[in-house]
Design a protein around this motif. Sequence first.
Motif, PDB file in Angstrom:
ATOM      1  N   MET A   1       0.810  -1.198   0.000  1.00 38.29           N
ATOM      2  CA  MET A   1       0.000   0.000   0.000  1.00 38.29           C
ATOM      3  C   MET A   1       0.855   1.265   0.000  1.00 38.29           C
ATOM      4  SD  MET A   1      -2.734   1.425   2.788  1.00 38.29           S
ATOM      5  CE  MET A   1      -1.717   2.440   3.805  1.00 38.29           C
ATOM      6  N   PHE A   2       1.928   1.277   0.770  1.00 45.42           N
ATOM      7  CA  PHE A   2       2.732   2.495   0.894  1.00 45.42           C
ATOM      8  C   PHE A   2       3.476   2.823  -0.395  1.00 45.42           C
ATOM      9  CE2 PHE A   2       2.013   1.425   5.350  1.00 45.42           C
ATOM     10  CZ  PHE A   2       1.459   2.625   5.758  1.00 45.42           C
ATOM     11  N   GLU A   3       3.824   1.813  -1.176  1.00 49.60           N
ATOM     12  CA  GLU A   3       4.444   2.075  -2.477  1.00 49.60           C
ATOM     13  C   GLU A   3       3.465   2.816  -3.388  1.00 49.60           C
ATOM     14  OE1 GLU A   3       5.952  -1.525  -4.180  1.00 49.60           O
ATOM     15  OE2 GLU A   3       7.248  -1.906  -2.466  1.00 49.60           O
ATOM     16  N   VAL A   4       2.208   2.443  -3.324  1.00 54.36           N
ATOM     17  CA  VAL A   4       1.180   3.122  -4.123  1.00 54.36           C
ATOM     18  C   VAL A   4       1.035   4.563  -3.655  1.00 54.36           C
ATOM     19  CG1 VAL A   4      -1.270   3.150  -4.752  1.00 54.36           C
ATOM     20  CG2 VAL A   4      -0.044   0.966  -4.615  1.00 54.36           C
ATOM     21  N   LEU A   5       1.002   4.784  -2.345  1.00 54.93           N
ATOM     22  CA  LEU A   5       0.862   6.137  -1.812  1.00 54.93           C
ATOM     23  C   LEU A   5       2.051   7.013  -2.211  1.00 54.93           C
ATOM     24  CD1 LEU A   5      -0.567   5.458   1.759  1.00 54.93           C
ATOM     25  CD2 LEU A   5      -1.813   6.147  -0.305  1.00 54.93           C
ATOM     26  N   VAL A   6       3.248   6.459  -2.170  1.00 61.41           N
ATOM     27  CA  VAL A   6       4.431   7.222  -2.583  1.00 61.41           C
ATOM     28  C   VAL A   6       4.333   7.581  -4.063  1.00 61.41           C
ATOM     29  CG1 VAL A   6       6.935   7.080  -2.949  1.00 61.41           C
ATOM     30  CG2 VAL A   6       5.948   6.339  -0.779  1.00 61.41           C
ATOM     31  N   LEU A  24      -7.940   6.995 -10.868  1.00 58.22           N
ATOM     32  CA  LEU A  24      -6.644   6.716 -10.268  1.00 58.22           C
ATOM     33  C   LEU A  24      -6.407   5.208 -10.220  1.00 58.22           C
ATOM     34  CD1 LEU A  24      -4.088   7.730  -8.883  1.00 58.22           C
ATOM     35  CD2 LEU A  24      -5.369   7.740  -6.722  1.00 58.22           C
ATOM     36  N   GLU A  25      -7.431   4.448  -9.930  1.00 56.33           N
ATOM     37  CA  GLU A  25      -7.312   2.994  -9.888  1.00 56.33           C
ATOM     38  C   GLU A  25      -6.838   2.450 -11.238  1.00 56.33           C
ATOM     39  OE1 GLU A  25      -9.907  -0.931  -8.608  1.00 56.33           O
ATOM     40  OE2 GLU A  25     -10.948   0.957  -8.983  1.00 56.33           O
ATOM     41  N   ARG A  26      -7.412   2.951 -12.314  1.00 55.36           N
ATOM     42  CA  ARG A  26      -6.999   2.508 -13.644  1.00 55.36           C
ATOM     43  C   ARG A  26      -5.549   2.887 -13.940  1.00 55.36           C
ATOM     44  NH1 ARG A  26     -11.859   4.603 -17.205  1.00 55.36           N
ATOM     45  NH2 ARG A  26     -11.858   6.049 -15.492  1.00 55.36           N
ATOM     46  N   GLU A  40      -6.298  -1.379  -1.318  1.00 56.10           N
ATOM     47  CA  GLU A  40      -5.976  -0.955   0.043  1.00 56.10           C
ATOM     48  C   GLU A  40      -5.616   0.532   0.080  1.00 56.10           C
ATOM     49  OE1 GLU A  40      -3.363  -2.739   3.764  1.00 56.10           O
ATOM     50  OE2 GLU A  40      -2.858  -3.341   1.713  1.00 56.10           O
ATOM     51  N   ALA A  41      -4.813   0.988  -0.880  1.00 55.02           N
ATOM     52  CA  ALA A  41      -4.407   2.399  -0.937  1.00 55.02           C
ATOM     53  C   ALA A  41      -5.593   3.307  -1.227  1.00 55.02           C
ATOM     54  CB  ALA A  41      -3.311   2.594  -1.978  1.00 55.02           C
ATOM     55  N   LEU A  42      -6.492   2.878  -2.126  1.00 56.75           N
ATOM     56  CA  LEU A  42      -7.648   3.715  -2.464  1.00 56.75           C
ATOM     57  C   LEU A  42      -8.620   3.822  -1.298  1.00 56.75           C
ATOM     58  CD1 LEU A  42      -8.345   2.740  -6.182  1.00 56.75           C
ATOM     59  CD2 LEU A  42      -7.113   4.725  -5.285  1.00 56.75           C
ATOM     60  N   PRO A 121      -1.750  -0.532   7.602  1.00 59.15           N
ATOM     61  CA  PRO A 121      -1.261  -1.851   7.992  1.00 59.15           C
ATOM     62  C   PRO A 121      -0.002  -1.734   8.850  1.00 59.15           C
ATOM     63  CG  PRO A 121      -0.726  -1.426   5.703  1.00 59.15           C
ATOM     64  CD  PRO A 121      -1.559  -0.272   6.176  1.00 59.15           C
ATOM     65  N   GLY A 122       0.254  -2.764   9.609  1.00 60.02           N
ATOM     66  CA  GLY A 122       1.446  -2.805  10.462  1.00 60.02           C
ATOM     67  C   GLY A 122       1.054  -2.710  11.917  1.00 60.02           C
ATOM     68  N   ASP A 123       1.656  -3.545  12.725  1.00 62.18           N
ATOM     69  CA  ASP A 123       1.349  -3.525  14.148  1.00 62.18           C
ATOM     70  C   ASP A 123       2.621  -3.808  14.925  1.00 62.18           C
ATOM     71  OD1 ASP A 123      -0.244  -3.196  16.342  1.00 62.18           O
ATOM     72  OD2 ASP A 123      -0.998  -5.237  16.351  1.00 62.18           O
ATOM     73  N   PRO A 124       3.307  -2.838  15.419  1.00 64.96           N
ATOM     74  CA  PRO A 124       2.988  -1.417  15.346  1.00 64.96           C
ATOM     75  C   PRO A 124       3.318  -0.835  13.969  1.00 64.96           C
ATOM     76  CG  PRO A 124       5.054  -1.696  16.502  1.00 64.96           C
ATOM     77  CD  PRO A 124       4.522  -3.087  16.210  1.00 64.96           C
TER      78      PRO A 124
END
Length: 163
Positions: A1-6, A24-26, A40-42, A121-124
């Motif tokens: 997800m974070f790669e998409v956000l970057v 954006l999804e396309r 997940e990013a969207l 995602p991630g804990d912590p």
Amino acid sequence: MFEVLVYVYENYWRGDACPELHQLERKLSAHGFEPDEIHEALVWLDGLNVAAENITLPPDTEEAWEADGAEADATSMRVYSVAEQDRLGAECLGFITFLESSGVLPAALREIVVDRAMAAPGDPVPLDALKIIVLMVYWRFGHEPDALVLDELCDDSSERLPH
């Protein structure tokens, strides 16, 4: 997800320049991101948009931006719930406090950062992920952090040696 956000941050300089989520999804799919990552990013970006709609910030000037953070810090104190403490961890909470005390993260944006970190995602939540979240919150509000803040957000702190 974070790669998409970057990727979104780097390719759409301001949140208002970003296309609608279905477009954006396309574009993300055409760029080669996995469907699960994109979804997940969207969902996360949609949550950011919903949170941002309920916030009114002062005009986008450094003076107003920093003054808002300073005023809130002088009159209030943020107490983190046990769930937030567990999910964010000491490193992320310390970084949020650092940004607040530096006057670069107003209280209203801190709440959005915490909300979006709790939805990540991630804990912590890893510190590098929190830094991306902070960048995305700035991005959504069309605020370009100054060079020192941007350096702190983009720097890999794992390479630093303690004094």
